[in-house]
Design a protein around this motif. Structure first.
Motif, PDB file in Angstrom:
ATOM      1  N   PHE A  79       0.849  -1.202   0.000  1.00 25.26           N
ATOM      2  CA  PHE A  79       0.000   0.000   0.000  1.00 25.26           C
ATOM      3  C   PHE A  79       0.878   1.243   0.000  1.00 25.26           C
ATOM      4  O   PHE A  79       2.057   1.187   0.367  1.00 25.26           O
ATOM      5  CB  PHE A  79      -0.922   0.025   1.222  1.00 25.26           C
ATOM      6  CG  PHE A  79      -0.211  -0.142   2.530  1.00 25.26           C
ATOM      7  CD1 PHE A  79       0.015  -1.399   3.050  1.00 25.26           C
ATOM      8  CD2 PHE A  79       0.258   0.960   3.233  1.00 25.26           C
ATOM      9  CE1 PHE A  79       0.688  -1.568   4.254  1.00 25.26           C
ATOM     10  CE2 PHE A  79       0.929   0.807   4.432  1.00 25.26           C
ATOM     11  CZ  PHE A  79       1.139  -0.465   4.945  1.00 25.26           C
ATOM     12  N   GLN A  80       0.265   2.345  -0.421  1.00 25.64           N
ATOM     13  CA  GLN A  80       0.949   3.640  -0.319  1.00 25.64           C
ATOM     14  C   GLN A  80       0.077   4.584   0.506  1.00 25.64           C
ATOM     15  O   GLN A  80       0.288   4.752   1.687  1.00 25.64           O
ATOM     16  CB  GLN A  80       1.247   4.194  -1.714  1.00 25.64           C
ATOM     17  CG  GLN A  80       2.341   3.373  -2.410  1.00 25.64           C
ATOM     18  CD  GLN A  80       2.680   3.884  -3.784  1.00 25.64           C
ATOM     19  OE1 GLN A  80       2.753   5.083  -4.017  1.00 25.64           O
ATOM     20  NE2 GLN A  80       2.896   2.972  -4.712  1.00 25.64           N
ATOM     21  N   CYS A  81      -0.998   5.140  -0.101  1.00 24.11           N
ATOM     22  CA  CYS A  81      -1.863   6.017   0.702  1.00 24.11           C
ATOM     23  C   CYS A  81      -2.723   5.215   1.670  1.00 24.11           C
ATOM     24  O   CYS A  81      -3.163   5.727   2.692  1.00 24.11           O
ATOM     25  CB  CYS A  81      -2.744   6.877  -0.200  1.00 24.11           C
ATOM     26  SG  CYS A  81      -4.149   5.990  -0.919  1.00 24.11           S
ATOM     27  N   GLY A  82      -3.010   3.979   1.344  1.00 25.83           N
ATOM     28  CA  GLY A  82      -3.776   3.110   2.239  1.00 25.83           C
ATOM     29  C   GLY A  82      -5.285   3.154   2.056  1.00 25.83           C
ATOM     30  O   GLY A  82      -6.006   2.412   2.732  1.00 25.83           O
ATOM     31  N   TYR A  83      -5.767   4.001   1.150  1.00 29.23           N
ATOM     32  CA  TYR A  83      -7.235   4.146   1.047  1.00 29.23           C
ATOM     33  C   TYR A  83      -7.914   2.858   0.590  1.00 29.23           C
ATOM     34  O   TYR A  83      -8.993   2.521   1.046  1.00 29.23           O
ATOM     35  CB  TYR A  83      -7.601   5.298   0.095  1.00 29.23           C
ATOM     36  CG  TYR A  83      -9.006   5.766   0.326  1.00 29.23           C
ATOM     37  CD1 TYR A  83      -9.307   6.655   1.356  1.00 29.23           C
ATOM     38  CD2 TYR A  83     -10.064   5.292  -0.454  1.00 29.23           C
ATOM     39  CE1 TYR A  83     -10.606   7.059   1.606  1.00 29.23           C
ATOM     40  CE2 TYR A  83     -11.366   5.685  -0.212  1.00 29.23           C
ATOM     41  CZ  TYR A  83     -11.623   6.572   0.813  1.00 29.23           C
ATOM     42  OH  TYR A  83     -12.915   6.965   1.062  1.00 29.23           O
ATOM     43  N   CYS A  84      -7.255   2.135  -0.302  1.00 28.78           N
ATOM     44  CA  CYS A  84      -7.861   0.902  -0.822  1.00 28.78           C
ATOM     45  C   CYS A  84      -7.557  -0.310   0.037  1.00 28.78           C
ATOM     46  O   CYS A  84      -8.091  -1.401  -0.200  1.00 28.78           O
ATOM     47  CB  CYS A  84      -7.355   0.632  -2.243  1.00 28.78           C
ATOM     48  SG  CYS A  84      -5.619   0.058  -2.278  1.00 28.78           S
ATOM     49  N   THR A  85      -6.667  -0.147   1.018  1.00 26.93           N
ATOM     50  CA  THR A  85      -6.024  -1.306   1.650  1.00 26.93           C
ATOM     51  C   THR A  85      -6.986  -2.190   2.444  1.00 26.93           C
ATOM     52  O   THR A  85      -6.897  -3.424   2.373  1.00 26.93           O
ATOM     53  CB  THR A  85      -4.864  -0.834   2.550  1.00 26.93           C
ATOM     54  OG1 THR A  85      -4.030   0.035   1.781  1.00 26.93           O
ATOM     55  CG2 THR A  85      -4.040  -2.018   3.029  1.00 26.93           C
ATOM     56  N   CYS A 129      -6.497   0.078  -7.052  1.00 27.76           N
ATOM     57  CA  CYS A 129      -5.525   0.828  -6.240  1.00 27.76           C
ATOM     58  C   CYS A 129      -5.031   2.001  -7.074  1.00 27.76           C
ATOM     59  O   CYS A 129      -4.293   1.809  -8.041  1.00 27.76           O
ATOM     60  CB  CYS A 129      -4.353  -0.063  -5.828  1.00 27.76           C
ATOM     61  SG  CYS A 129      -3.070   0.839  -4.925  1.00 27.76           S
ATOM     62  N   ARG A 130      -5.416   3.186  -6.669  1.00 28.93           N
ATOM     63  CA  ARG A 130      -5.029   4.365  -7.456  1.00 28.93           C
ATOM     64  C   ARG A 130      -3.539   4.668  -7.308  1.00 28.93           C
ATOM     65  O   ARG A 130      -2.972   5.388  -8.111  1.00 28.93           O
ATOM     66  CB  ARG A 130      -5.893   5.556  -7.056  1.00 28.93           C
ATOM     67  CG  ARG A 130      -7.316   5.415  -7.548  1.00 28.93           C
ATOM     68  CD  ARG A 130      -8.255   6.431  -6.918  1.00 28.93           C
ATOM     69  NE  ARG A 130      -9.626   6.210  -7.354  1.00 28.93           N
ATOM     70  CZ  ARG A 130     -10.427   5.275  -6.868  1.00 28.93           C
ATOM     71  NH1 ARG A 130      -9.994   4.478  -5.905  1.00 28.93           N
ATOM     72  NH2 ARG A 130     -11.662   5.132  -7.310  1.00 28.93           N
ATOM     73  N   CYS A 131      -2.914   4.139  -6.248  1.00 27.51           N
ATOM     74  CA  CYS A 131      -1.467   4.304  -6.099  1.00 27.51           C
ATOM     75  C   CYS A 131      -0.708   3.251  -6.903  1.00 27.51           C
ATOM     76  O   CYS A 131       0.524   3.265  -6.914  1.00 27.51           O
ATOM     77  CB  CYS A 131      -1.063   4.199  -4.632  1.00 27.51           C
ATOM     78  SG  CYS A 131      -1.823   5.428  -3.566  1.00 27.51           S
TER      79      CYS A 131
HETATM   80  S1  FES Z   1      -2.619   2.397  -1.634  1.00 27.36           S
HETATM   81 FE1  FES Z   1      -3.450   4.256  -2.368  1.00 27.36          FE
HETATM   82  S2  FES Z   1      -5.185   3.631  -3.498  1.00 27.36           S
HETATM   83 FE2  FES Z   1      -4.192   1.768  -3.005  1.00 27.36          FE
END
Ligand code: FES
Ligand code: FES
Length: 221
Positions: free
Chosen positions: A148-154, A201-203
């Motif tokens: 993950f990066q931003c974590g929104y989809c996690t 996952c947008r990241c």
């Molecule tokens: S970690 Fe950012 S949208 Fe998946």
């Protein structure tokens, strides 16, 4: 009314219709017309909301009695009524997978299903996966592989991965499964990508997400 005078309400509609023709945007017309029509009293006021209903949901092992509008989705019941905000609202239209939870062990887009349809059922969210301080193996793998990066989809990715691994163990094939006679398909990169394709996952952490899932599945990473 004098023939030269114009009705300001109708003028608004005319301007909007011209805009629609010039831009091809129907949304403007669709939003402008009801307001004008309502002002003219030609559309009935909306129906009153349906009466609330009381249901019981077992969430992360704990029984909750909820009284809510029968149109409430599972996602809104979790987030708005129980303050379980780990499940995310990305699109609210079943397109991103950020809201994925496990209902009776199966992965479900919680934005697409009504809470009243699950009266008496068990729901597991991201908040219910760890055992005290011990993370679920899929959570651990996501940490170890930077899934993950931003974590929104996690939270949706992790719940979906847990559901997907169970489906695979039960021998459910996917669209890309080659050998349908085998008890369970090997979770190769292509199998995992296909089976997780409902989770965006947008990241673009996809390679790391796949590596995390392969680790849990016992596949070489
Ligand atoms: S970690 Fe950012 S949208 Fe998946
Ligand atoms: S918020 Fe449910 S699928 Fe996007």
């Amino acid at each position: 009314m004098d023939e030269q005078e114009s009705d300001p309400e109708l003028d608004k509609i005319e301007v909007t219709r011209r805009t629609v023709i010039e831009t091809g945007t129907t949304a403007l017309l669709l939003t402008a017309l009801p307001h004008a029509a309502l002002a003219a009293g030609s559309i009935e006021d909306k129906e009153p909301p349906p009466p609330p209903v009381t249901i019981g949901l077992r969430i992360n092992g704990q029984l909750h009695s909820l009284t809510l509008d029968p149109r409430t989705t599972v996602l809104d019941a979790l987030r708005e009524h129980l303050e379980l905000t780990g499940s995310k609202k990305g699109c609210d239209h079943g397109q991103c997978g950020a809201c994925t939870v496990l209902i009776e062990g199966r992965r479900v887009n919680s934005c697409l299903t009504l809470a009243v349809m699950h009266d008496g059922q068990s729901i597991t969210t991201i908040e219910g996966l760890a055992d005290g301080e011990t993370l679920h193996p899929v959570q651990t793998a996501f940490v170890e592989h930077d899934g993950f990066q931003c974590g929104y989809c996690t939270s949706g990715q992790i719940c979906s991965a847990i559901g997907m691994l169970a489906e695979s163990r039960q021998g459910m094939p996917s669209y890309v499964t080659q050998d349908l006679m085998r008890a369970a398909a090997d979770l190769t990169d292509v199998e995992i990508r296909e089976r997780m394709s409902g989770n965006i996952c947008r990241c673009a952490a996809y390679p790391n997400i796949v590596a995390a899932i392969k680790q849990v599945a016992g596949m070489p990473t």
